[in-house]
Design an enzyme around this catalytic site. Structure first.
Site, PDB file in Angstrom:
ATOM      1  CD  GLU A  12      -3.050  -1.006   2.191  1.00 25.14           C
ATOM      2  OE1 GLU A  12      -2.972  -0.127   3.064  1.00 25.14           O
ATOM      3  OE2 GLU A  12      -4.014  -1.796   2.113  1.00 25.14           O
TER       4      GLU A  12
ATOM      5  CD  GLU B  58      -3.800  -5.733   4.041  1.00 27.09           C
ATOM      6  OE1 GLU B  58      -4.616  -4.883   4.467  1.00 27.09           O
ATOM      7  OE2 GLU B  58      -2.571  -5.597   4.109  1.00 27.09           O
TER       8      GLU B  58
END
Ligand code: BG6
Length: 469
Positions: free
Chosen positions: A163, A374
């Protein structure tokens, strides 16, 4: 339909959020070891000094994962355990720990899926300029190569970065992650570019080693949709996707940044300082990427800001992913909508948005190999007569796995799903209050582990390969 045998059912974690042992066995300090001690930076001043003590209890945790039937475990390596100063001397105790962790996974047939960088940068490197300093890229490549050489015989799936949009956005725009810089757009784009250059170099190095494994990156996946069909809002969604998705996916998958954003950055003077060698490295690495990891929690609903744009001061509370914030350039804001469903932390629950977003990705990038690295529900789990009855989590994962199933039947190449998170852990900005795991950790009772309802449910889903979803 059952998920094929090649599809991996997994769950994930990250070093800082679970390991603890912050100064054990020669580990160096990381930027988070320092940042989390600054008063009020984290929820109730929580930090990862002990976290859930996975460093000392990994055997127990892996045994629970095995009991759940987990096929793959995504975890991250703490860079400052391997290189306490970021570069320089290697710490053999750090290598030993991850060797043991990997071997423990393999003992039960659990595929280790390893993230090299999940936000905990060695503090020395942060002090030398962090991701703004191009020497951090050299240090990262060295660290990555060490991990490939030490673990690559057994680890066949590497994720370079987790991320980029989050650690750079929080680090240089809202200041709510280290290095805590507020509103510096130029630095934000520079840091992102330096990270992507480091990713590209690591991919190239990995391929040189011929380890016959796979390497990719994990990006936030939060496709933007307009709140209605008004032209202004449709434009806002396009703009948001250019900045929030294409800027992060194009350099990895296509080897170049999107023109739309480049042109804006040229006009505003925020174009990163990049060299032709760096840009051509991105081009060389793009086709070598084996997969893209998607971290999907929620879509973004946006509307254009008409008129003046009031800047709001970034705080921990308004930086935790709930809608309501203006974009940094004042073009649009994210909106909480009356007809949508939200979690207790105001994250939208939308398996439909997930599927729609996956179709958008397919349209732009074609057939790429994807892993959902995720996805999960942050909640305060109800405890009834001692049992952790996390039914909302079961429903969340069920509906999102159904979306994955549908995407696969639409020809989207998804090879695995990692629920966030395997066990309750420390949330960077929400402490221990926001739970995500299949396994509960009792902070009042010596961090004792306990299986939740979702533990048994996920076990059944894995055993039956999702046939009954
Ligand atoms: C992702 C991160 O952004 O979201 C994880 O990769 C994080 O590390 C997860 O824990 C959930 O975020 P939060 O803020 O709800 O804990």
């Amino acid at each position: 339909m059952k998920f094929s045998k090649n599809f991996l059912f997994g769950a994930a974690s990250a070093a800082y959020q679970i390991e603890g042992a912050w100064n054990q066995d020669g580990k160096g300090m990381s930027n988070w070891d320092e940042f989390s001690k600054i008063p009020e930076k984290t929820f109730q001043n929580t930090n990862g000094d002990v976290a859930i003590d996975h460093y000392n209890r990994y055997k127990e945790d892996i045994a629970l994962m095995a009991e759940m039937g987990l096929e793959s475990y995504r975890f991250s390596i703490s860079w400052s355990r391997i290189y306490p100063q970021g570069h320089g001397e290697i710490n053999l105790k750090g290598i030993e720990f991850y060797n043991n962790l990997i071997d423990e996974c393999l003992k039960y047939g659990i595929v280790p899926f390893v993230t090299l960088y999940h936000w905990d940068l060695p503090l020395t490197l942060e002090k030398e300029g962090g991701w703004l300093n191009k020497r951090t890229s050299d240090a990262f490549v060295k660290y990555a190569k060490t991990c490939f050489e030490c673990f690559g015989d057994r680890v066949k799936n590497f994720i370079t970065f987790n991320e980029t949009i989050v650690f750079c956005g929080h680090g240089y725009l809202s200041g709510t992650h280290p290095p805590g810089i507020v509103g510096d757009i130029k630095k934000y784009f520079q840091a992102i570019h330096n990270v992507f250059y480091s990713h590209a170099r690591a991919v190239i190095e990995y391929k040189k080693l011929n380890q016959y494994g796979e390497i990719g990156i994990s990006n936030v996946f939060s496709p933007a949709f307009p709140v209605n069909n008004l032209e202004d809002n449709v434009f806002a969604a396009k703009h948001a996707n250019e900045y929030g998705t294409h800027w992060f996916y194009d350099p990895i998958l296509l080897g170049e940044y999107p023109e739309y954003v480049i042109n804006d950055l040229k006009r505003s003077g925020n174009l990163p300082d990049w060299t032709t060698e760096e840009l051509s490295t991105l081009k060389t690495a793009a086709p070598l990427n084996d997969f893209m990891g998607l971290n999907y929690y929620q879509p973004t609903r946006v509307e254009k800001i008409i008129g003046n744009f009031e800047k709001i001061e970034a705080t921990r509370e308004n930086s935790t992913g709930s809608p309501g914030n203006p974009s940094f350039d004042g073009v649009y804001r994210s909106v909480k909508m009356d007809d949508k469903v939200y979690t207790k932390w105001d994250w939208e629950i939308s398996p439909e948005g997930f599927l729609q977003g996956l179709n958008m990705l397919k349209e732009r990038y074609g057939q790429i190999k994807l892993y959902i690295t995720e996805n999960g529900l942050g909640d305060e789990d109800p405890i009834i007569e001692g049992e952790i009855c996390d039914v909302p989590r079961i429903n969340f994962i069920k509906t999102h796995l159904k979306a994955v199933k549908e995407a696969i039947s639409n020809g989207i190449h998804i090879r695995g799903y990692f629920a966030w998170s395997v066990i309750d852990l420390l949330s960077w900005l929400n402490g221990y209050k926001k739970q995500y795991g299949f396994i509960y950790v009792d902070h009042k009772n010596n961090l004792e582990r306990k299986k939740k309802m979702s533990f048994y449910w996920y076990k059944f889903i894995i055993e039956s390969r999702g046939e009954q979803l």
